[in-house]
Design a protein around this motif. Structure first.
Motif, PDB file in Angstrom:
ATOM      1  N   UNK A 130     -31.990 -25.941  -1.576  1.00 37.56           N
ATOM      2  CA  UNK A 130     -30.784 -25.612  -0.814  1.00 37.56           C
ATOM      3  C   UNK A 130     -29.851 -24.702  -1.596  1.00 37.56           C
ATOM      4  N   UNK A 131     -29.816 -24.861  -2.919  1.00 40.26           N
ATOM      5  CA  UNK A 131     -28.925 -24.006  -3.693  1.00 40.26           C
ATOM      6  C   UNK A 131     -29.085 -24.223  -5.175  1.00 40.26           C
ATOM      7  N   UNK A 132     -28.688 -23.198  -5.950  1.00 46.15           N
ATOM      8  CA  UNK A 132     -28.713 -23.292  -7.408  1.00 46.15           C
ATOM      9  C   UNK A 132     -27.463 -22.591  -7.933  1.00 46.15           C
ATOM     10  N   UNK A 133     -26.788 -23.208  -8.903  1.00 45.22           N
ATOM     11  CA  UNK A 133     -25.554 -22.659  -9.446  1.00 45.22           C
ATOM     12  C   UNK A 133     -25.387 -23.125 -10.886  1.00 45.22           C
ATOM     13  N   UNK A 134     -24.433 -22.568 -11.592  1.00 44.75           N
ATOM     14  CA  UNK A 134     -24.230 -22.874 -12.999  1.00 44.75           C
ATOM     15  C   UNK A 134     -22.835 -23.393 -13.275  1.00 44.75           C
ATOM     16  N   UNK A 135     -22.661 -23.927 -14.495  1.00 46.94           N
ATOM     17  CA  UNK A 135     -21.376 -24.504 -14.882  1.00 46.94           C
ATOM     18  C   UNK A 135     -21.205 -24.384 -16.390  1.00 46.94           C
ATOM     19  N   UNK A 136     -20.056 -23.855 -16.815  1.00 44.29           N
ATOM     20  CA  UNK A 136     -19.729 -23.753 -18.227  1.00 44.29           C
ATOM     21  C   UNK A 136     -19.154 -25.074 -18.707  1.00 44.29           C
ATOM     22  N   UNK A 137     -19.548 -25.486 -19.915  1.00 40.48           N
ATOM     23  CA  UNK A 137     -19.118 -26.772 -20.456  1.00 40.48           C
ATOM     24  C   UNK A 137     -18.383 -26.610 -21.786  1.00 40.48           C
ATOM     25  N   UNK A 138     -17.597 -25.551 -21.920  1.00 36.34           N
ATOM     26  CA  UNK A 138     -16.838 -25.283 -23.145  1.00 36.34           C
ATOM     27  C   UNK A 138     -17.773 -25.273 -24.356  1.00 36.34           C
ATOM     28  N   UNK A 179     -19.677 -27.577 -25.332  1.00 34.11           N
ATOM     29  CA  UNK A 179     -20.883 -28.389 -25.116  1.00 34.11           C
ATOM     30  C   UNK A 179     -22.043 -27.581 -24.551  1.00 34.11           C
ATOM     31  N   UNK A 180     -21.806 -26.334 -24.172  1.00 34.72           N
ATOM     32  CA  UNK A 180     -22.878 -25.507 -23.624  1.00 34.72           C
ATOM     33  C   UNK A 180     -22.671 -25.239 -22.149  1.00 34.72           C
ATOM     34  N   UNK A 181     -23.724 -25.402 -21.369  1.00 37.42           N
ATOM     35  CA  UNK A 181     -23.652 -25.105 -19.939  1.00 37.42           C
ATOM     36  C   UNK A 181     -24.633 -25.999 -19.193  1.00 37.42           C
ATOM     37  N   UNK A 182     -24.474 -26.056 -17.882  1.00 36.41           N
ATOM     38  CA  UNK A 182     -25.388 -26.785 -16.998  1.00 36.41           C
ATOM     39  C   UNK A 182     -25.868 -25.858 -15.902  1.00 36.41           C
ATOM     40  N   UNK A 229     -29.754 -31.542 -12.612  1.00 36.71           N
ATOM     41  CA  UNK A 229     -29.031 -30.762 -13.614  1.00 36.71           C
ATOM     42  C   UNK A 229     -29.905 -30.507 -14.824  1.00 36.71           C
ATOM     43  N   UNK A 230     -29.886 -29.264 -15.281  1.00 37.08           N
ATOM     44  CA  UNK A 230     -30.564 -28.863 -16.509  1.00 37.08           C
ATOM     45  C   UNK A 230     -29.493 -28.548 -17.557  1.00 37.08           C
ATOM     46  N   UNK A 231     -29.268 -29.429 -18.560  1.00 32.79           N
ATOM     47  CA  UNK A 231     -28.269 -29.160 -19.598  1.00 32.79           C
ATOM     48  C   UNK A 231     -28.773 -28.100 -20.577  1.00 32.79           C
ATOM     49  N   UNK A 232     -27.903 -27.172 -20.930  1.00 31.84           N
ATOM     50  CA  UNK A 232     -28.218 -26.141 -21.909  1.00 31.84           C
ATOM     51  C   UNK A 232     -27.278 -26.283 -23.101  1.00 31.84           C
ATOM     52  N   UNK A 233     -27.800 -26.414 -24.323  1.00 30.11           N
ATOM     53  CA  UNK A 233     -26.917 -26.497 -25.496  1.00 30.11           C
ATOM     54  C   UNK A 233     -26.152 -25.191 -25.690  1.00 30.11           C
ATOM     55  N   UNK A 234     -25.099 -25.268 -26.502  1.00 27.87           N
ATOM     56  CA  UNK A 234     -24.194 -24.123 -26.670  1.00 27.87           C
ATOM     57  C   UNK A 234     -24.900 -22.897 -27.230  1.00 27.87           C
ATOM     58  N   UNK A 235     -25.952 -23.093 -28.005  1.00 22.16           N
ATOM     59  CA  UNK A 235     -26.632 -21.953 -28.617  1.00 22.16           C
ATOM     60  C   UNK A 235     -27.751 -21.380 -27.751  1.00 22.16           C
ATOM     61  N   UNK A 236     -27.927 -21.918 -26.538  1.00 19.84           N
ATOM     62  CA  UNK A 236     -28.997 -21.450 -25.666  1.00 19.84           C
ATOM     63  C   UNK A 236     -28.383 -20.797 -24.432  1.00 19.84           C
ATOM     64  N   UNK A 237     -28.728 -19.528 -24.212  1.00 23.75           N
ATOM     65  CA  UNK A 237     -28.165 -18.773 -23.091  1.00 23.75           C
ATOM     66  C   UNK A 237     -29.236 -18.429 -22.063  1.00 23.75           C
ATOM     67  N   UNK A 238     -30.359 -19.128 -22.081  1.00 18.89           N
ATOM     68  CA  UNK A 238     -31.455 -18.834 -21.162  1.00 18.89           C
ATOM     69  C   UNK A 238     -31.895 -20.112 -20.461  1.00 18.89           C
ATOM     70  N   UNK A 239     -32.436 -19.957 -19.255  1.00 13.77           N
ATOM     71  CA  UNK A 239     -32.985 -21.090 -18.520  1.00 13.77           C
ATOM     72  C   UNK A 239     -34.178 -20.616 -17.696  1.00 13.77           C
TER      73      UNK A 239
END
Length: 517
Positions: A48-56, A58-61, A76-86
């Motif tokens: 139905x949908x896919x979107x992202x979220x910044x976590x200061x 803590x990284x991103x989701x 939800x796929x958590x991404x650590x602060x040093x990872x900018x790819x999914x």
């Protein structure tokens, strides 16, 4: 409750967050992101949908919302602060492609495996190193340092082909969008859309607002779907606050949603008739739509029902006089429309323009994961009013409208069928409206929590995902079904002539504003 078939302990942690309709919430590692998507796809589920979220710090989701026969999954796929790819889901769900491009523009996260890495929302409005949803403060001089983007359109090989660029500015009252046709004579060989001109930073505007104040913004994401967005947003907040609505409030919300559907279907049917050269259909159908809108203003206080949905219920209750007025006008419209429907079915010129124009087969509709009105016109039996029958549709059942041809004629037929079913449903509700209060008293909102609301808007599924932090909105994502349907329009017009594009486009009538955010 029995866990659904796509549930797997090895993938991550999943829990049930809302039992009606069944919504599961889960987190998982990157290694299982595509695997879960493939499993859901194999079992006939849809993205139905896919979107992202910044976590200061803590990284991103990365968030994805799926619909299956056994329920919904908000993953939800958590991404650590040093990872900018999914990992991209576009190879599993083709409609994820543009949504992941929007994530790249807004958050600077790279979808690995996405075949199209061109900007989507950014255009030349801000520099490539600025990501609005990943920054606490946007530079005041952002516009002065924005530059042009070298955007390359797809160019199919072949002799004797020519291009016709249309828009983004169009004649008449219409939102901006660019359509680039590649043609062989009059026949369309390829259509490429470029949208994003309506980007208003709505997701950014939600951040920091208290939950009650943001309801007004939610109802204005896409003006023709105000009730659908407001109800979905209110449902998300109410799920966090654990507010249980009265049966009367739910019935009145359903009544408003169906009246919103009626107004849009009547307008689209009239416009389709006009595009096919039959102005008679336009004048007759718009007359009924105008009567409906005036009745909305008189009874609910707004022609397009804005601000009627409130947290805890609705802002307007209906007395006996209003209920009788709605019932009488509904029956009168139904009689007029039955006569008009028979007349239009026998109009040879109209049939000639609609039949076999802009077809999407059931197989291709399943590939694209189509839903909503256009999906049902291609044999896809997805309708959230009947699929899980959430309140008030459990109390007042709604019959699904289906066709299989998938052409403009099928989308016309499904619209007309839904008009009649909406009118009968409305008559059933006003004749059997439950007692009780139209709005329950609100408790104090929790400072932290996540919620999601979803309903069947007139185009398809509208949902709003919400996260509260310290009593204010940390992230709110409103999602329009047009995200998944705009790419289908590109396929539907191929092999038709340029002159048929307005007809095919109107038969989908997708939202620019709702997906540009």
């Amino acid at each position: 409750m029995i866990k659904p078939s796509w549930f797997s302990e090895t993938m991550g942690s999943f829990c049930l967050i809302l039992a009606q309709p069944p919504i599961w919430r889960g987190r998982l590692a990157a290694d299982y992101w595509q695997q879960l998507g493939q499993r859901i796809r194999q079992q006939g589920g849809r993205l139905l949908g896919i979107w992202g979220e910044h976590q200061d710090t803590a990284g991103a989701n990365i968030h994805a919302f799926f619909l299956t026969e056994s329920g919904y999954l908000w993953c939800t796929l958590p991404l650590p602060a040093n990872l900018r790819e999914f990992p991209s889901l576009s190879s599993v769900f083709p409609t994820a492609c543009r949504q992941e491009r929007a994530i790249r523009d807004l958050l600077g996260l790279e979808p690995l495996g996405n075949p199209d890495m061109r900007p989507w929302l950014r255009h030349a409005a801000w520099p490539a190193n600025i990501h609005p949803l990943a920054m606490s403060d946007i530079p005041e001089d952002i516009l002065s340092c924005a530059g042009e983007i070298d955007y390359s359109y797809r160019a199919p090989a072949g002799q004797d082909l020519h291009e016709i660029p249309v828009g983004p500015v169009h004649a008449g009252t219409i939102e901006p969008g660019h359509f680039r046709f590649t043609c062989l004579g009059e026949q369309i060989v390829q259509l490429e859309e470029r949208l994003g001109y309506c980007h208003k930073g709505i997701e950014r505007l939600f951040v920091g607002q208290p939950p009650d104040a943001a309801l007004r913004l939610a109802g204005r994401v896409s003006g023709d779907s105000s009730v659908a967005y407001a109800w979905s947003y209110a449902m998300a907040v109410e799920s966090v606050a654990e507010i249980e609505l009265s049966q009367r409030a739910l019935a009145l919300r359903g009544l408003c949603l169906e009246r919103e559907r009626l107004a849009n279907h009547l307008g689209d049917l009239g416009a389709l008739g006009n595009d096919a050269g039959l102005a008679f259909a336009l004048t007759q159908l718009l007359a009924i739509k105008e009567e409906l809108l005036r009745e909305n203003a008189e009874i609910f206080g707004h022609r397009y029902l804005m601000d009627v949905v409130q947290l805890g219920g609705v802002a307007v209750d209906l007395d006996g006089r209003a209920l009788q007025h709605i019932e009488q006008s509904s029956k009168a419209w139904r009689r007029r429309l039955e006569t008009l429907d028979l007349l239009l079915q026998e109009h040879a010129g109209l049939r000639d323009r609609l039949v076999a124009t802009g077809p999407i087969t059931a197989e291709r509709a399943a590939y694209w994961g189509m839903a909503g009105l256009s999906g049902r016109a291609s044999g896809q039996a997805w309708d959230l009013r009947t699929h899980f029958a959430p309140p008030p549709y459990d109390r007042y059942p709604m019959e699904i409208s289906l066709a299989r041809r998938g052409d403009v004629a099928a989308r016309w037929a499904v619209r007309f069928a839904e008009v009649f079913r909406c009118l009968r449903w409305q008559e059933n509700v006003v004749a059997n409206l439950p007692g009780g209060s139209p709005r329950v008293a609100l408790k104090a909102f929790p400072k932290d929590g996540e919620g999601l609301g979803i309903c069947e808007g007139w185009r398809g599924e509208v949902f709003v995902a919400l996260r509260l932090e310290d009593g204010h909105i940390a992230r709110c994502h409103p999602h329009d079904p047009s995200w998944s349907l705009w790419p289908v329009l590109e396929e539907a017009v191929c092999q038709d002539i340029v002159a048929d594009f307005p007809l095919i486009n109107k038969s989908f009538n997708l939202s620019y504003s709702g997906q540009d955010l």
